[in-house]
Design a protein around this motif. Structure first.
Motif, PDB file in Angstrom:
ATOM      1  N   ASN A  26      -8.313  -9.316 -11.841  1.00  0.00           N
ATOM      2  CA  ASN A  26      -9.569  -8.705 -11.389  1.00  0.00           C
ATOM      3  C   ASN A  26      -9.802  -8.942  -9.905  1.00  0.00           C
ATOM      4  OD1 ASN A  26     -10.246  -7.620 -13.876  1.00  0.00           O
ATOM      5  ND2 ASN A  26     -11.291  -9.477 -14.556  1.00  0.00           N
ATOM      6  N   LEU A  27      -9.463 -10.150  -9.435  1.00  0.00           N
ATOM      7  CA  LEU A  27      -9.632 -10.434  -8.017  1.00  0.00           C
ATOM      8  C   LEU A  27      -8.711  -9.575  -7.179  1.00  0.00           C
ATOM      9  CD1 LEU A  27      -9.965 -14.330  -8.080  1.00  0.00           C
ATOM     10  CD2 LEU A  27     -11.751 -12.685  -7.492  1.00  0.00           C
ATOM     11  N   LEU A  28      -7.459  -9.410  -7.637  1.00  0.00           N
ATOM     12  CA  LEU A  28      -6.536  -8.572  -6.896  1.00  0.00           C
ATOM     13  C   LEU A  28      -6.987  -7.130  -6.893  1.00  0.00           C
ATOM     14  CD1 LEU A  28      -3.136 -10.095  -8.019  1.00  0.00           C
ATOM     15  CD2 LEU A  28      -4.066 -10.102  -5.707  1.00  0.00           C
ATOM     16  N   MET A  29      -7.487  -6.649  -8.013  1.00  0.00           N
ATOM     17  CA  MET A  29      -7.954  -5.272  -8.064  1.00  0.00           C
ATOM     18  C   MET A  29      -9.175  -5.086  -7.176  1.00  0.00           C
ATOM     19  SD  MET A  29      -5.795  -3.592  -9.671  1.00  0.00           S
ATOM     20  CE  MET A  29      -6.736  -2.118  -9.321  1.00  0.00           C
ATOM     21  N   ALA A  30     -10.015  -6.148  -7.093  1.00  0.00           N
ATOM     22  CA  ALA A  30     -11.184  -6.054  -6.210  1.00  0.00           C
ATOM     23  C   ALA A  30     -10.742  -5.928  -4.757  1.00  0.00           C
ATOM     24  CB  ALA A  30     -12.067  -7.289  -6.390  1.00  0.00           C
ATOM     25  N   ASP A  31      -9.567  -6.518  -4.421  1.00  0.00           N
ATOM     26  CA  ASP A  31      -9.061  -6.432  -3.067  1.00  0.00           C
ATOM     27  C   ASP A  31      -8.388  -5.096  -2.780  1.00  0.00           C
ATOM     28  OD1 ASP A  31      -9.950  -8.896  -2.322  1.00  0.00           O
ATOM     29  OD2 ASP A  31      -8.082  -9.939  -2.744  1.00  0.00           O
ATOM     30  N   ALA A  32      -7.998  -4.380  -3.831  1.00  0.00           N
ATOM     31  CA  ALA A  32      -7.290  -3.118  -3.636  1.00  0.00           C
ATOM     32  C   ALA A  32      -8.277  -2.068  -3.139  1.00  0.00           C
ATOM     33  CB  ALA A  32      -6.640  -2.678  -4.945  1.00  0.00           C
ATOM     34  N   ILE A  34      -8.704   1.202  -2.350  1.00  0.00           N
ATOM     35  CA  ILE A  34      -8.174   2.556  -2.470  1.00  0.00           C
ATOM     36  C   ILE A  34      -9.300   3.532  -2.775  1.00  0.00           C
ATOM     37  CG2 ILE A  34      -7.622   2.555  -4.952  1.00  0.00           C
ATOM     38  CD1 ILE A  34      -5.131   3.701  -2.306  1.00  0.00           C
ATOM     39  N   GLY A  35      -9.278   4.659  -2.091  1.00  0.00           N
ATOM     40  CA  GLY A  35     -10.229   5.729  -2.356  1.00  0.00           C
ATOM     41  C   GLY A  35      -9.483   7.043  -2.458  1.00  0.00           C
ATOM     42  N   VAL A  36     -10.216   8.113  -2.740  1.00  0.00           N
ATOM     43  CA  VAL A  36      -9.608   9.430  -2.868  1.00  0.00           C
ATOM     44  C   VAL A  36     -10.474  10.450  -2.130  1.00  0.00           C
ATOM     45  CG1 VAL A  36      -8.854  11.246  -4.465  1.00  0.00           C
ATOM     46  CG2 VAL A  36      -8.564   8.840  -5.102  1.00  0.00           C
ATOM     47  N   CYS A  37      -9.805  11.371  -1.440  1.00  0.00           N
ATOM     48  CA  CYS A  37     -10.492  12.438  -0.704  1.00  0.00           C
ATOM     49  C   CYS A  37     -10.842  13.576  -1.661  1.00  0.00           C
ATOM     50  CB  CYS A  37      -9.596  12.968   0.405  1.00  0.00           C
ATOM     51  SG  CYS A  37      -9.055  11.707   1.591  1.00  0.00           S
ATOM     52  N   ASP A 293       1.909   6.158  -6.532  1.00  0.00           N
ATOM     53  CA  ASP A 293       1.781   4.935  -7.325  1.00  0.00           C
ATOM     54  C   ASP A 293       1.955   3.716  -6.433  1.00  0.00           C
ATOM     55  OD1 ASP A 293       1.601   3.118  -9.396  1.00  0.00           O
ATOM     56  OD2 ASP A 293       3.532   3.615 -10.282  1.00  0.00           O
ATOM     57  N   ASN A 294       2.969   3.750  -5.583  1.00  0.00           N
ATOM     58  CA  ASN A 294       3.213   2.608  -4.706  1.00  0.00           C
ATOM     59  C   ASN A 294       2.162   2.479  -3.612  1.00  0.00           C
ATOM     60  OD1 ASN A 294       5.490   1.461  -5.928  1.00  0.00           O
ATOM     61  ND2 ASN A 294       6.833   3.006  -5.034  1.00  0.00           N
ATOM     62  N   LEU A 295       1.589   3.594  -3.190  1.00  0.00           N
ATOM     63  CA  LEU A 295       0.497   3.528  -2.217  1.00  0.00           C
ATOM     64  C   LEU A 295      -0.718   2.828  -2.826  1.00  0.00           C
ATOM     65  CD1 LEU A 295      -0.456   4.413   0.649  1.00  0.00           C
ATOM     66  CD2 LEU A 295      -1.352   6.486  -0.427  1.00  0.00           C
ATOM     67  N   VAL A 296      -1.026   3.132  -4.077  1.00  0.00           N
ATOM     68  CA  VAL A 296      -2.126   2.452  -4.766  1.00  0.00           C
ATOM     69  C   VAL A 296      -1.839   0.958  -4.851  1.00  0.00           C
ATOM     70  CG1 VAL A 296      -3.359   2.229  -6.960  1.00  0.00           C
ATOM     71  CG2 VAL A 296      -2.812   4.503  -6.067  1.00  0.00           C
ATOM     72  N   ARG A 297      -0.620   0.602  -5.226  1.00  0.00           N
ATOM     73  CA  ARG A 297      -0.255  -0.814  -5.341  1.00  0.00           C
ATOM     74  C   ARG A 297      -0.343  -1.509  -3.982  1.00  0.00           C
ATOM     75  NH1 ARG A 297       3.639  -1.387  -9.972  1.00  0.00           N
ATOM     76  NH2 ARG A 297       3.738   0.636 -10.985  1.00  0.00           N
ATOM     77  N   ARG A 298       0.067  -0.782  -2.925  1.00  0.00           N
ATOM     78  CA  ARG A 298       0.121  -1.373  -1.598  1.00  0.00           C
ATOM     79  C   ARG A 298      -1.246  -1.667  -1.008  1.00  0.00           C
ATOM     80  NH1 ARG A 298      -1.387  -1.137   2.861  1.00  0.00           N
ATOM     81  NH2 ARG A 298      -0.256  -1.763   4.733  1.00  0.00           N
ATOM     82  N   ALA A 299      -2.292  -0.993  -1.493  1.00  0.00           N
ATOM     83  CA  ALA A 299      -3.599  -1.057  -0.847  1.00  0.00           C
ATOM     84  C   ALA A 299      -4.244  -2.434  -0.900  1.00  0.00           C
ATOM     85  CB  ALA A 299      -4.538  -0.024  -1.468  1.00  0.00           C
ATOM     86  N   ARG A 306      -0.904  -6.642  10.691  1.00  0.00           N
ATOM     87  CA  ARG A 306      -2.272  -7.012  10.313  1.00  0.00           C
ATOM     88  C   ARG A 306      -2.256  -7.505   8.861  1.00  0.00           C
ATOM     89  NH1 ARG A 306      -2.860  -6.032  15.079  1.00  0.00           N
ATOM     90  NH2 ARG A 306      -4.379  -4.631  16.070  1.00  0.00           N
ATOM     91  N   PRO A 307      -1.620  -8.664   8.596  1.00  0.00           N
ATOM     92  CA  PRO A 307      -1.402  -9.085   7.205  1.00  0.00           C
ATOM     93  C   PRO A 307      -2.607  -9.700   6.510  1.00  0.00           C
ATOM     94  CG  PRO A 307      -0.488 -10.713   8.703  1.00  0.00           C
ATOM     95  CD  PRO A 307      -0.988  -9.572   9.564  1.00  0.00           C
ATOM     96  N   SER A 308      -3.637 -10.073   7.270  1.00  0.00           N
ATOM     97  CA  SER A 308      -4.694 -10.907   6.682  1.00  0.00           C
ATOM     98  C   SER A 308      -5.739 -10.125   5.900  1.00  0.00           C
ATOM     99  CB  SER A 308      -5.384 -11.721   7.786  1.00  0.00           C
ATOM    100  OG  SER A 308      -6.012 -10.850   8.718  1.00  0.00           O
ATOM    101  N   LYS A 309      -5.758  -8.790   6.042  1.00  0.00           N
ATOM    102  CA  LYS A 309      -6.804  -8.012   5.395  1.00  0.00           C
ATOM    103  C   LYS A 309      -6.205  -6.787   4.716  1.00  0.00           C
ATOM    104  CE  LYS A 309     -11.278  -5.783   6.306  1.00  0.00           C
ATOM    105  NZ  LYS A 309     -12.267  -5.387   7.330  1.00  0.00           N
ATOM    106  N   PRO A 310      -6.614  -6.491   3.468  1.00  0.00           N
ATOM    107  CA  PRO A 310      -6.108  -5.280   2.806  1.00  0.00           C
ATOM    108  C   PRO A 310      -6.418  -4.029   3.623  1.00  0.00           C
ATOM    109  CG  PRO A 310      -7.268  -6.671   1.238  1.00  0.00           C
ATOM    110  CD  PRO A 310      -7.519  -7.257   2.590  1.00  0.00           C
ATOM    111  N   THR A 311      -5.534  -3.052   3.522  1.00  0.00           N
ATOM    112  CA  THR A 311      -5.697  -1.807   4.261  1.00  0.00           C
ATOM    113  C   THR A 311      -6.515  -0.819   3.435  1.00  0.00           C
ATOM    114  OG1 THR A 311      -3.530  -2.126   5.287  1.00  0.00           O
ATOM    115  CG2 THR A 311      -4.505   0.076   5.439  1.00  0.00           C
ATOM    116  N   GLU A 312      -7.713  -0.530   3.881  1.00  0.00           N
ATOM    117  CA  GLU A 312      -8.532   0.462   3.195  1.00  0.00           C
ATOM    118  C   GLU A 312      -7.870   1.830   3.345  1.00  0.00           C
ATOM    119  OE1 GLU A 312     -13.199   1.960   3.092  1.00  0.00           O
ATOM    120  OE2 GLU A 312     -12.611   0.239   4.336  1.00  0.00           O
ATOM    121  N   THR A 313      -7.569   2.476   2.214  1.00  0.00           N
ATOM    122  CA  THR A 313      -6.732   3.676   2.207  1.00  0.00           C
ATOM    123  C   THR A 313      -7.328   4.724   1.284  1.00  0.00           C
ATOM    124  OG1 THR A 313      -4.756   2.306   2.571  1.00  0.00           O
ATOM    125  CG2 THR A 313      -4.390   4.544   1.748  1.00  0.00           C
TER     126      THR A 313
END
Length: 370
Positions: A26-32, A34-37, A293-299, A306-313
């Motif tokens: 759940n914590l990892l998913m909270a960090d993911a 990811i959004g959709v246009c 699929d991998n883009l979702v996982r990568r988010a 810039r490794p310290s913060k998840p990339t909002e995508t």
């Protein structure tokens, strides 16, 4: 009795470990992030309230809208979905030349919905460039951004709602190696003041990042595995940074280009990225499925630079849109207009720790149309 006690103890330990694992998920998913246009250039798309329900039922917690569609904004009330709200390019001149017009725009499309609609960013213009077909609009981007910002600041909301603009990577002059990323000389007089404003307003730069087009146009030099996150090894070593996928390399070339202006540190939000399932070279269902699929996982993580913060995508796009052109633009959807998922992956529930490489290699054969 003793053996029963031990069994109970083992069960309790197993239960505890399971709970800890679920908490980590759940914590990892909270960090993911990811959004959709949500594009609307189709004559067969579902109504906005059904689209918002589709976002919610698929655990998509972020949306990008390209214009202040009132039905969509109404449907987003109390949904909990964070929003990038777009100002269409056609509105830029009016917002730039008249502060009252900007105040009215903000009142009608932001204040009338805040806070029941969680507007996170206002994207003032999309992919405007000072060279090429949209060059006449470039003079209006920064004044429009500033007028919208001042209207939001006047309401004391400038710390909650950030105002920016979205660019594409045609403004990058050099992207290889990523550490040498720089903006084109003929766009610096346009872009540097925007970056200066973003630094002042603590707002991110919104950037549309498409490895697909780089792969399509340079398939002799860019391998398909590198483009769709499935390369098993580092492909580009750039000093201390190793790049196993093209998305990270493109993103870090933007980070470096910002740094190399020496204006200051500005964050980057990936406001679009996607891969088409049809309509052109390398545009296949399997390629799109693996990339997305991998883009979702990568988010849930950052880039090498810039490794310290998840990339909002934000993935482009929610639906296949049959009124877009050229033809390839019709095939970027995660969903068909009948609301059926095109791809089997999801946006929550299970945590995927690694990008699919071995499973991908073992189970499917991607077609690059080569």
């Amino acid at each position: 009795m003793a053996s029963l006690f031990l069994r109970n103890q083992r069960f309790s330990l197993a239960t505890l470990l399971l709970l800890l694992e679920l908490l980590t998920v759940n914590l990892l998913m909270a960090d993911a992030q990811i959004g959709v246009c949500y594009g609307m250039m189709g004559n067969n798309l579902p109504p906005a309230n059904e689209v918002v329900d589709l976002f919610k039922s698929n655990n998509i917690r972020r949306m990008r809208l390209y214009d202040p569609n009132q039905a969509a904004l109404q449907a987003l009330r109390n949904s909990g979905i964070e929003l990038i709200l777009g100002v269409p390019n056609s509105d830029l001149q009016g917002l730039a030349t008249n502060a009252d017009t900007a105040r009215q725009w903000v009142q009608r499309n932001v204040l009338n919905y805040w806070p029941s609609v969680k507007i996170k960013y206002v994207a003032v213009g999309n992919e405007v460039s000072p060279v090429g077909g949209s060059s006449w609009l470039a003079q209006y981007v920064l004044p429009a951004v500033q007028n919208v910002y001042q209207a939001i600041r006047a309401q004391g909301l400038h710390n909650q709602i950030k105002v920016s603009t979205a660019i594409d990577l045609t403004l990058i002059g050099n992207s290889y190696p990523p550490s040498q990323g720089s903006f084109r000389g003929d766009v610096r007089s346009y872009l540097d003041p925007i970056i200066g404003y973003l630094l002042y307003a603590s707002a991110p730069l919104l950037v549309n990042v498409y490895p697909y087009f780089s792969y399509r146009d340079n398939s002799r030099d860019i391998s398909l595995p590198y483009a769709i996150f499935t390369s098993p090894n580092v492909v580009v070593q750039d000093g201390q940074y190793g790049y196993q996928n093209l998305f990270d390399a493109m993103l870090d070339s933007v980070h470096a280009a910002i740094d190399n202006t020496r204006i200051g540190y500005v964050e980057v939000v990936v406001s679009e990225s996607g891969w088409p399932s049809d309509g052109g070279f390398g545009a296949t269902y399997d390629n799109a499925r693996v990339y997305l699929d991998n883009l979702v996982r990568r988010a849930k993580r950052g880039s090498p630079r810039r490794p310290s913060k998840p990339t909002e995508t934000y993935i482009f796009a929610m639906f296949d849109e049959n009124q877009k052109s050229p033809d390839i633009e019709k095939h970027f959807g995660l969903f068909s207009p009948n609301k059926q998922k095109k791809y089997p992956f999801g946006f929550g529930g299970r945590c995927h720790g690694e990008v699919v490489i071995n499973d991908f290699n073992a189970t499917i054969s991607l077609k690059s149309d080569m």
